[in-house]
Design an enzyme around this catalytic site. Structure first.
Site, PDB file in Angstrom:
ATOM      1  N   LYS A 124      48.290  33.668  97.915  1.00 30.75           N
ATOM      2  CA  LYS A 124      48.698  32.671  96.932  1.00 30.75           C
ATOM      3  C   LYS A 124      49.704  33.272  95.941  1.00 30.75           C
ATOM      4  O   LYS A 124      50.619  32.584  95.481  1.00 30.75           O
ATOM      5  CB  LYS A 124      47.477  32.128  96.191  1.00 30.75           C
ATOM      6  N   ILE A 173      42.502  17.745  98.409  1.00 31.38           N
ATOM      7  CA  ILE A 173      43.721  17.667  97.605  1.00 31.38           C
ATOM      8  C   ILE A 173      44.862  17.079  98.437  1.00 31.38           C
ATOM      9  O   ILE A 173      45.643  16.265  97.946  1.00 31.38           O
ATOM     10  CB  ILE A 173      44.086  19.051  97.048  1.00 31.38           C
ATOM     11  N   TYR A 208      43.188  36.310  99.870  1.00 30.24           N
ATOM     12  CA  TYR A 208      43.520  34.937  99.460  1.00 30.24           C
ATOM     13  C   TYR A 208      44.412  34.960  98.223  1.00 30.24           C
ATOM     14  O   TYR A 208      45.439  34.279  98.160  1.00 30.24           O
ATOM     15  CB  TYR A 208      42.226  34.174  99.171  1.00 30.24           C
ATOM     16  N   ARG A 263      45.433  20.797 111.512  1.00 31.20           N
ATOM     17  CA  ARG A 263      45.262  21.890 112.480  1.00 31.20           C
ATOM     18  C   ARG A 263      44.228  21.532 113.518  1.00 31.20           C
ATOM     19  O   ARG A 263      44.372  21.851 114.686  1.00 31.20           O
ATOM     20  CB  ARG A 263      44.867  23.189 111.766  1.00 31.20           C
TER      21      ARG A 263
END
Length: 226
Positions: free
Chosen positions: A136, A13, A132, A33
């Site tokens: 989010k 993405i 997660y 990273r």
């Protein structure tokens, strides 16, 4: 020429967003990273950024300078069964550090766009992904308040929420995962998965002048699932 940062610029993405911004004439810096080459392959400047490392956001903005657009797509993964606290802390605190480092330059300029990438898991839920989902979910909560912080200075803050995205992996899926992909697609009006380019198009719109009246909002790009 407006300058943009796309964190996680080499991911599926992230790469689609980076490419879309470049085509629209933005000067894009993509962060990485570990894999610098994936970002540089997109023809943009690559800078290191690690959500889990305190000071990384400040170092990034020091290196890049003030930006007009921040697209935060990166996510720091860890095994939630072993170390969910690190995942939650890195992604929530890292996101806030990043926006906090970028927004002063935008407010001083009187214009800016912040787009935070989330996930449809915040609405649907997936077993084993509590950390997660919580990380989010913090993106959504933060965006509403950050919109108030930036609004008087012409800075908008919005969230783009992708669902399961079509990829080589989903196309080649077998077994239980293939069943999952088919089930997700069947529960969308479009009867298919959204693509990374469609997510990028939503981000590009929210970065545009035409989106100047939109802030504190969530835009789902999941084919209208559920």
């Amino acid at each position: 020429m407006r300058k943009a940062i796309v964190t996680g610029g080499g991911s599926r993405i992230g790469a689609a967003i980076t490419s879309a911004l470049v085509k629209e004439g933005y000067d894009v810096v993509g962060t990485y990273r570990e894999d610098r080459a994936r970002v540089e392959a997109l023809g943009v400047r690559a800078e290191p950024f690690d959500l889990a490392r305190p000071g990384s956001a400040a170092a990034l903005l020091d290196a890049v300078g003030p930006v007009d657009v921040l697209v935060h797509n990166a996510f720091a993964w860890s095994d939630p069964a072993v170390d969910w606290r690190t995942a939650l802390r890195a992604n929530t605190e890292g996101m806030l550090d990043l926006v906090g480092a970028a927004m002063p330059g935008m407010t001083a300029a009187g214009w800016g766009r912040v787009v935070l990438l989330s996930s449809a898991v915040v609405r649907a839920g997936i077993p084993g992904l509590g950390a997660y989902a919580a990380a989010k979910g913090s993106v959504h909560a933060a965006a509403r308040s950050l919109a108030w912080d930036g609004g008087p200075s012409g800075v908008t803050v919005n969230v783009v929420v992708p669902g399961l995205i079509a990829s080589e992996r989903t196309a080649a899926a077998t077994g239980d995962f293939a069943d999952h992909v088919a089930d997700v697609a069947s529960r969308t009006p479009l009867q298919r998965l959204a693509t990374a380019d469609e997510v990028a198009a939503a981000v590009l719109f929210l970065c545009s002048e035409q989106a100047s009246g939109i802030t504190g909002q969530e835009l789902f790009v999941d084919g209208g699932k559920d």
